[in-house]
Design an enzyme around this catalytic site. Sequence first.
Site, PDB file in Angstrom:
ATOM      1  N   MET A 111      31.533  42.465  41.970  1.00  0.00           N
ATOM      2  CA  MET A 111      31.538  40.654  41.933  1.00  0.00           C
ATOM      3  C   MET A 111      32.321  40.260  39.684  1.00  0.00           C
ATOM      4  SD  MET A 111      27.596  40.581  42.681  1.00  0.00           S
ATOM      5  CE  MET A 111      28.062  38.083  42.979  1.00  0.00           C
ATOM      6  N   GLY A 158      34.295  35.035  41.079  1.00  0.00           N
ATOM      7  CA  GLY A 158      34.646  34.560  42.140  1.00  0.00           C
ATOM      8  C   GLY A 158      33.999  34.590  43.301  1.00  0.00           C
ATOM      9  N   SER A 168      34.460  37.707  45.760  1.00  0.00           N
ATOM     10  CA  SER A 168      33.130  39.040  45.691  1.00  0.00           C
ATOM     11  C   SER A 168      31.589  37.844  46.064  1.00  0.00           C
ATOM     12  CB  SER A 168      33.620  38.943  44.352  1.00  0.00           C
ATOM     13  OG  SER A 168      33.143  38.576  43.466  1.00  0.00           O
ATOM     14  N   CYS A 194      45.109  48.346  37.853  1.00  0.00           N
ATOM     15  CA  CYS A 194      43.731  47.996  37.946  1.00  0.00           C
ATOM     16  C   CYS A 194      42.996  48.534  39.095  1.00  0.00           C
ATOM     17  CB  CYS A 194      43.351  46.159  37.638  1.00  0.00           C
ATOM     18  SG  CYS A 194      41.523  46.177  37.239  1.00  0.00           S
ATOM     19  N   CYS A 204      44.870  38.455  34.617  1.00  0.00           N
ATOM     20  CA  CYS A 204      43.794  38.223  33.902  1.00  0.00           C
ATOM     21  C   CYS A 204      44.324  38.297  32.632  1.00  0.00           C
ATOM     22  CB  CYS A 204      42.646  39.375  34.664  1.00  0.00           C
ATOM     23  SG  CYS A 204      43.024  40.407  33.954  1.00  0.00           S
TER      24      CYS A 204
END
Length: 363
Positions: free
Chosen positions: A9, A12, A15, A103, A201
Amino acid sequence: MNKKALIAMSGGVDSSVAAFLMKEQGYECIGATMKLYQNDDIVINKEHTCCSLDDVEDARAVAHSMGMDHYVMNFKEHFREQVMDKFVHCYECGITPNPCIDCNRYLKFEYLYQRAQELGMDYVVTGHYAQIVQDETTGRYLLKKAVDASKDQSYVLYSLTQDQLAHTQFPLGGMPKSETRAIAEAHGFVNAKKHDSQDICFVPDGNYAKFIEQHACKTYPEGDFVDVHGNVLGRHKGIIRYTIGQRKGLGLALKEPMYVMDVDIEKNQVVLGRNEDLFSKRLVANDVNLISISHIDAPARVTAKVRYRHTEAPATVNPLPDGKIEVIFDEPQRAITKGQAVVLYDSDIVVGGGTICETEKLY
Protein backbone atom coordinates in the site's frame (compact mmCIF):
# COMPACT_ATOMS: atom_id res chain seq x y z
CA MET A 1 -8.80 -21.34 6.28
CA ASN A 2 -8.74 -18.11 4.26
CA LYS A 3 -5.79 -17.39 2.00
CA LYS A 4 -3.54 -14.59 3.23
CA ALA A 5 -2.39 -11.60 1.19
CA LEU A 6 0.19 -8.91 1.91
CA ILE A 7 -0.98 -5.72 0.19
CA ALA A 8 1.73 -3.28 -0.90
CA MET A 9 0.00 0.00 0.00
CA SER A 10 1.70 3.14 -1.30
CA GLY A 11 -0.99 5.49 -0.04
CA GLY A 12 -2.40 5.89 -3.53
CA VAL A 13 -5.83 4.99 -4.83
CA ASP A 14 -4.72 1.96 -6.89
CA SER A 15 -3.19 -0.06 -4.06
CA SER A 16 -6.08 0.92 -1.78
CA VAL A 17 -8.66 -0.47 -4.20
CA ALA A 18 -6.50 -3.56 -4.73
CA ALA A 19 -6.71 -4.16 -0.98
CA PHE A 20 -10.48 -3.67 -1.04
CA LEU A 21 -10.93 -6.17 -3.86
CA MET A 22 -8.86 -8.80 -2.09
CA LYS A 23 -10.91 -8.33 1.07
CA GLU A 24 -14.09 -8.69 -0.99
CA GLN A 25 -12.80 -12.03 -2.28
CA GLY A 26 -12.40 -13.28 1.29
CA TYR A 27 -8.65 -13.00 1.69
CA GLU A 28 -7.10 -12.31 5.08
CA CYS A 29 -5.18 -9.11 4.29
CA ILE A 30 -2.37 -7.16 5.88
CA GLY A 31 -1.33 -3.76 4.52
CA ALA A 32 2.38 -2.95 4.16
CA THR A 33 3.86 0.41 3.22
CA MET A 34 7.50 0.29 2.21
CA LYS A 35 9.63 3.07 3.63
CA LEU A 36 12.15 3.64 0.89
CA TYR A 37 13.80 6.92 1.88
CA GLN A 38 13.49 10.00 4.01
CA ASN A 39 12.61 13.23 2.23
CA ASP A 40 16.04 14.46 3.36
CA ASP A 41 17.59 11.70 1.23
CA ILE A 42 16.20 13.27 -1.94
CA VAL A 43 17.16 16.82 -0.93
CA ILE A 44 13.74 18.29 -1.52
CA ASN A 45 11.00 19.32 0.82
CA LYS A 46 7.81 18.17 -0.84
CA GLU A 47 4.99 16.66 1.16
CA HIS A 48 3.16 14.79 -1.55
CA THR A 49 5.85 12.40 -2.71
CA CYS A 50 5.88 8.65 -2.46
CA CYS A 51 6.99 7.66 1.05
CA SER A 52 5.96 10.97 2.59
CA LEU A 53 4.23 11.00 5.96
CA ASP A 54 0.97 11.83 4.16
CA ASP A 55 1.26 8.69 2.03
CA VAL A 56 1.85 6.48 5.05
CA GLU A 57 -1.11 8.02 6.87
CA ASP A 58 -3.37 7.61 3.83
CA ALA A 59 -2.41 3.94 3.53
CA ARG A 60 -2.95 3.38 7.24
CA ALA A 61 -6.34 5.13 7.18
CA VAL A 62 -7.61 3.02 4.28
CA ALA A 63 -6.30 -0.19 5.85
CA HIS A 64 -7.94 0.58 9.17
CA SER A 65 -11.23 1.49 7.46
CA MET A 66 -11.32 -2.09 6.17
CA GLY A 67 -10.26 -3.65 9.47
CA MET A 68 -6.80 -4.53 8.19
CA ASP A 69 -3.58 -4.47 10.16
CA HIS A 70 -1.05 -2.07 8.63
CA TYR A 71 2.71 -2.04 8.95
CA VAL A 72 5.49 0.25 7.72
CA MET A 73 8.48 -1.78 6.56
CA ASN A 74 11.91 -0.17 6.39
CA PHE A 75 13.67 -0.91 3.10
CA LYS A 76 15.67 2.33 2.93
CA GLU A 77 19.08 0.67 2.78
CA HIS A 78 18.00 -1.74 0.03
CA PHE A 79 16.40 1.08 -1.96
CA ARG A 80 19.53 3.20 -1.73
CA GLU A 81 21.76 0.36 -2.89
CA GLN A 82 19.55 -1.23 -5.56
CA VAL A 83 17.82 1.83 -6.99
CA MET A 84 19.31 5.23 -6.10
CA ASP A 85 22.99 4.23 -6.21
CA LYS A 86 22.42 2.37 -9.47
CA PHE A 87 20.58 5.37 -10.92
CA VAL A 88 23.58 7.61 -10.22
CA HIS A 89 26.12 5.08 -11.48
CA CYS A 90 24.26 4.59 -14.76
CA TYR A 91 24.14 8.32 -15.52
CA GLU A 92 27.84 8.57 -14.69
CA CYS A 93 28.45 5.88 -17.32
CA GLY A 94 26.31 7.55 -19.98
CA ILE A 95 23.48 5.02 -19.52
CA THR A 96 19.83 5.87 -18.92
CA PRO A 97 18.30 3.56 -16.27
CA ASN A 98 14.67 2.82 -15.45
CA PRO A 99 14.48 2.96 -11.64
CA CYS A 100 10.81 1.90 -11.58
CA ILE A 101 11.80 -1.46 -13.05
CA ASP A 102 14.56 -1.84 -10.46
CA CYS A 103 12.17 -0.93 -7.65
CA ASN A 104 9.67 -3.54 -8.77
CA ARG A 105 12.36 -6.16 -9.28
CA TYR A 106 14.33 -5.74 -6.08
CA LEU A 107 11.98 -4.06 -3.61
CA LYS A 108 8.40 -5.16 -4.25
CA PHE A 109 9.05 -8.60 -5.69
CA GLU A 110 12.22 -9.54 -3.86
CA TYR A 111 12.49 -7.98 -0.39
CA LEU A 112 8.77 -7.46 0.16
CA TYR A 113 8.11 -10.90 -1.31
CA GLN A 114 10.62 -12.40 1.16
CA ARG A 115 8.94 -10.56 4.02
CA ALA A 116 5.57 -11.93 2.91
CA GLN A 117 6.93 -15.47 3.00
CA GLU A 118 8.34 -14.89 6.49
CA LEU A 119 4.88 -13.77 7.60
CA GLY A 120 3.24 -16.87 6.12
CA MET A 121 1.36 -14.95 3.44
CA ASP A 122 0.17 -16.69 0.28
CA TYR A 123 0.32 -13.68 -2.04
CA VAL A 124 1.86 -10.27 -2.53
CA VAL A 125 -0.72 -7.89 -4.01
CA THR A 126 -0.04 -4.55 -5.70
CA GLY A 127 -2.05 -1.94 -7.56
CA HIS A 128 -0.28 -2.53 -10.88
CA TYR A 129 -2.35 -2.62 -14.05
CA ALA A 130 -1.42 -6.00 -15.53
CA GLN A 131 -2.81 -9.54 -15.45
CA ILE A 132 -1.46 -12.92 -14.35
CA VAL A 133 -2.92 -16.15 -15.72
CA GLN A 134 -1.71 -19.74 -15.81
CA ASP A 135 -1.33 -21.52 -19.14
CA GLU A 136 -3.36 -24.71 -18.81
CA THR A 137 -1.22 -26.48 -21.42
CA THR A 138 2.29 -25.66 -20.21
CA GLY A 139 1.56 -24.84 -16.58
CA ARG A 140 3.61 -21.65 -16.90
CA TYR A 141 2.35 -18.44 -15.35
CA LEU A 142 1.85 -15.69 -17.92
CA LEU A 143 2.03 -11.92 -17.55
CA LYS A 144 -0.50 -10.16 -19.75
CA LYS A 145 -1.30 -6.55 -20.55
CA ALA A 146 -4.01 -4.78 -18.58
CA VAL A 147 -7.50 -4.40 -20.01
CA ASP A 148 -7.03 -0.62 -19.79
CA ALA A 149 -4.33 -0.09 -22.41
CA SER A 150 -3.74 3.51 -21.28
CA LYS A 151 -2.69 2.26 -17.81
CA ASP A 152 -0.92 -0.98 -18.78
CA GLN A 153 2.22 -1.55 -16.68
CA SER A 154 3.35 -4.93 -17.98
CA TYR A 155 6.49 -3.29 -19.37
CA VAL A 156 7.88 -2.54 -15.89
CA LEU A 157 7.04 -6.03 -14.62
CA TYR A 158 8.90 -8.17 -17.18
CA SER A 159 11.49 -9.31 -14.60
CA LEU A 160 8.98 -11.35 -12.56
CA THR A 161 9.93 -15.01 -12.17
CA GLN A 162 7.61 -17.99 -12.33
CA ASP A 163 7.69 -18.37 -8.53
CA GLN A 164 6.91 -14.69 -8.03
CA LEU A 165 4.07 -14.77 -10.55
CA ALA A 166 2.59 -17.80 -8.78
CA HIS A 167 2.41 -15.81 -5.53
CA THR A 168 1.41 -12.38 -6.87
CA GLN A 169 -1.96 -10.88 -7.70
CA PHE A 170 -2.87 -7.72 -9.64
CA PRO A 171 -6.59 -7.19 -8.91
CA LEU A 172 -6.82 -4.06 -11.08
CA GLY A 173 -5.58 -5.63 -14.31
CA GLY A 174 -9.07 -6.44 -15.54
CA MET A 175 -10.68 -3.02 -15.00
CA PRO A 176 -10.34 0.55 -16.32
CA LYS A 177 -8.87 3.24 -14.08
CA SER A 178 -12.24 5.00 -14.00
CA GLU A 179 -13.73 1.99 -12.21
CA THR A 180 -10.90 2.05 -9.68
CA ARG A 181 -11.69 5.68 -8.86
CA ALA A 182 -15.39 4.92 -8.63
CA ILE A 183 -14.82 2.11 -6.12
CA ALA A 184 -12.61 4.35 -3.98
CA GLU A 185 -15.16 7.16 -3.97
CA ALA A 186 -18.08 4.83 -3.28
CA HIS A 187 -16.36 3.55 -0.15
CA GLY A 188 -15.12 6.91 1.07
CA PHE A 189 -11.39 6.29 0.81
CA VAL A 190 -9.42 9.36 1.89
CA ASN A 191 -7.28 9.10 -1.25
CA ALA A 192 -10.11 8.59 -3.75
CA LYS A 193 -9.28 11.81 -5.61
CA LYS A 194 -5.52 11.66 -5.08
CA HIS A 195 -3.50 12.36 -8.23
CA ASP A 196 -1.38 9.61 -9.75
CA SER A 197 2.36 10.07 -9.31
CA GLN A 198 4.05 10.93 -12.61
CA ASP A 199 7.71 11.46 -11.79
CA ILE A 200 10.43 9.20 -10.44
CA CYS A 201 9.54 9.08 -6.76
CA PHE A 202 12.94 10.16 -5.46
CA VAL A 203 13.29 12.95 -8.05
CA PRO A 204 9.81 14.50 -7.73
CA ASP A 205 10.85 17.82 -9.27
CA GLY A 206 12.36 16.08 -12.33
CA ASN A 207 15.81 17.61 -11.75
CA TYR A 208 17.91 14.47 -12.22
CA ALA A 209 21.22 16.29 -12.34
CA LYS A 210 20.62 18.04 -9.01
CA PHE A 211 19.71 14.74 -7.35
CA ILE A 212 22.76 12.97 -8.81
CA GLU A 213 25.21 15.67 -7.72
CA GLN A 214 23.80 15.82 -4.22
CA HIS A 215 23.51 12.04 -3.84
CA ALA A 216 27.05 11.48 -5.12
CA CYS A 217 28.42 14.57 -3.28
CA LYS A 218 30.29 15.80 -6.33
CA THR A 219 29.96 17.85 -9.48
CA TYR A 220 30.64 16.79 -13.05
CA PRO A 221 32.99 18.72 -15.36
CA GLU A 222 31.94 20.60 -18.43
CA GLY A 223 32.98 19.29 -21.84
CA ASP A 224 32.35 19.68 -25.55
CA PHE A 225 29.23 19.24 -27.58
CA VAL A 226 30.38 17.79 -30.91
CA ASP A 227 28.63 16.74 -34.11
CA VAL A 228 28.99 13.28 -35.64
CA HIS A 229 32.16 14.42 -37.42
CA GLY A 230 33.80 15.62 -34.21
CA ASN A 231 33.31 19.33 -34.84
CA VAL A 232 32.90 21.28 -31.61
CA LEU A 233 29.48 22.94 -31.31
CA GLY A 234 29.70 24.34 -27.80
CA ARG A 235 30.15 23.38 -24.16
CA HIS A 236 27.98 21.02 -22.13
CA LYS A 237 27.42 21.29 -18.38
CA GLY A 238 28.30 17.72 -17.36
CA ILE A 239 27.43 14.39 -18.97
CA ILE A 240 24.85 13.45 -16.34
CA ARG A 241 22.52 16.08 -17.79
CA TYR A 242 22.03 14.35 -21.15
CA THR A 243 20.35 11.25 -22.52
CA ILE A 244 19.80 9.84 -26.00
CA GLY A 245 17.15 11.68 -28.02
CA GLN A 246 17.19 14.79 -25.82
CA ARG A 247 16.68 18.17 -27.48
CA LYS A 248 15.62 20.52 -24.70
CA GLY A 249 18.08 21.97 -22.26
CA LEU A 250 21.13 21.92 -24.53
CA GLY A 251 21.64 25.67 -24.24
CA LEU A 252 22.97 26.03 -27.78
CA ALA A 253 22.05 28.37 -30.62
CA LEU A 254 22.17 26.09 -33.67
CA LYS A 255 21.13 26.44 -37.31
CA GLU A 256 18.81 23.43 -37.06
CA PRO A 257 17.30 21.28 -34.28
CA MET A 258 19.91 18.91 -32.84
CA TYR A 259 19.47 15.94 -30.54
CA VAL A 260 21.72 13.92 -28.26
CA MET A 261 22.95 10.86 -30.12
CA ASP A 262 25.66 9.60 -27.79
CA VAL A 263 27.50 10.36 -24.56
CA ASP A 264 31.24 9.65 -24.81
CA ILE A 265 32.46 9.11 -21.25
CA GLU A 266 36.16 8.77 -22.10
CA LYS A 267 36.28 12.05 -24.04
CA ASN A 268 33.67 13.76 -21.86
CA GLN A 269 31.77 14.69 -25.01
CA VAL A 270 28.09 14.79 -25.90
CA VAL A 271 27.48 13.93 -29.56
CA LEU A 272 24.64 15.74 -31.35
CA GLY A 273 22.87 14.90 -34.58
CA ARG A 274 19.66 15.41 -36.50
CA ASN A 275 16.39 13.73 -35.57
CA GLU A 276 16.54 11.39 -38.58
CA ASP A 277 19.95 10.20 -37.41
CA LEU A 278 18.43 8.78 -34.20
CA PHE A 279 16.67 5.88 -35.90
CA SER A 280 18.10 2.35 -35.82
CA LYS A 281 16.90 -1.23 -36.18
CA ARG A 282 19.14 -3.36 -33.95
CA LEU A 283 19.88 -3.79 -30.25
CA VAL A 284 21.39 -6.37 -27.92
CA ALA A 285 20.04 -6.98 -24.41
CA ASN A 286 21.49 -8.79 -21.41
CA ASP A 287 20.12 -9.82 -18.01
CA VAL A 288 17.26 -11.48 -19.88
CA ASN A 289 14.17 -12.85 -18.08
CA LEU A 290 11.69 -14.98 -20.00
CA ILE A 291 8.13 -15.53 -18.84
CA SER A 292 5.88 -17.18 -21.43
CA ILE A 293 8.66 -19.50 -22.61
CA SER A 294 11.65 -21.06 -20.87
CA HIS A 295 14.23 -20.27 -23.56
CA ILE A 296 14.75 -18.86 -27.04
CA ASP A 297 16.62 -21.30 -29.25
CA ALA A 298 15.72 -19.98 -32.70
CA PRO A 299 14.70 -16.67 -34.30
CA ALA A 300 11.17 -15.72 -33.26
CA ARG A 301 8.69 -13.07 -34.29
CA VAL A 302 7.57 -10.65 -31.56
CA THR A 303 6.57 -7.08 -31.02
CA ALA A 304 8.93 -5.09 -28.82
CA LYS A 305 8.98 -1.92 -26.72
CA VAL A 306 12.21 -0.05 -25.97
CA ARG A 307 10.68 2.46 -23.51
CA TYR A 308 7.64 2.55 -21.28
CA ARG A 309 5.79 5.03 -23.54
CA HIS A 310 7.12 3.50 -26.76
CA THR A 311 4.63 1.93 -29.15
CA GLU A 312 5.63 -1.69 -29.57
CA ALA A 313 6.87 -2.56 -33.04
CA PRO A 314 7.25 -5.80 -35.05
CA ALA A 315 10.67 -7.40 -34.69
CA THR A 316 12.66 -10.63 -34.77
CA VAL A 317 14.43 -11.80 -31.62
CA ASN A 318 17.53 -13.96 -32.01
CA PRO A 319 19.34 -15.93 -29.27
CA LEU A 320 23.02 -15.15 -28.74
CA PRO A 321 25.55 -17.66 -27.35
CA ASP A 322 26.19 -15.78 -24.08
CA GLY A 323 22.56 -15.68 -22.94
CA LYS A 324 21.94 -12.28 -24.47
CA ILE A 325 19.33 -11.62 -27.13
CA GLU A 326 19.45 -9.62 -30.33
CA VAL A 327 16.35 -7.74 -31.43
CA ILE A 328 16.05 -6.57 -35.03
CA PHE A 329 13.07 -4.35 -35.84
CA ASP A 330 11.27 -4.43 -39.16
CA GLU A 331 11.37 -0.64 -39.26
CA PRO A 332 13.91 1.71 -37.60
CA GLN A 333 13.00 2.87 -34.08
CA ARG A 334 13.88 6.24 -32.58
CA ALA A 335 16.44 6.74 -29.82
CA ILE A 336 17.07 3.17 -28.66
CA THR A 337 18.94 3.77 -25.41
CA LYS A 338 21.35 1.67 -23.38
CA GLY A 339 20.10 1.03 -19.85
CA GLN A 340 16.44 0.99 -20.81
CA ALA A 341 14.51 -2.28 -21.02
CA VAL A 342 13.39 -3.98 -24.19
CA VAL A 343 10.23 -5.98 -23.52
CA LEU A 344 8.96 -8.59 -25.96
CA TYR A 345 5.28 -9.36 -26.56
CA ASP A 346 3.22 -12.01 -28.29
CA SER A 347 -0.06 -10.16 -28.73
CA ASP A 348 -1.02 -9.22 -25.15
CA ILE A 349 1.34 -11.73 -23.49
CA VAL A 350 4.79 -10.73 -22.22
CA VAL A 351 7.37 -13.10 -23.69
CA GLY A 352 10.15 -11.58 -21.59
CA GLY A 353 12.67 -8.78 -21.64
CA GLY A 354 16.14 -7.59 -20.81
CA THR A 355 18.35 -4.53 -20.39
CA ILE A 356 19.59 -2.87 -23.57
CA CYS A 357 23.39 -3.07 -23.48
CA GLU A 358 24.32 -2.50 -27.12
CA THR A 359 22.76 -0.41 -29.85
CA GLU A 360 23.41 0.00 -33.54
CA LYS A 361 26.08 2.64 -34.10
CA LEU A 362 24.40 5.65 -35.65
CA TYR A 363 27.47 7.48 -36.96
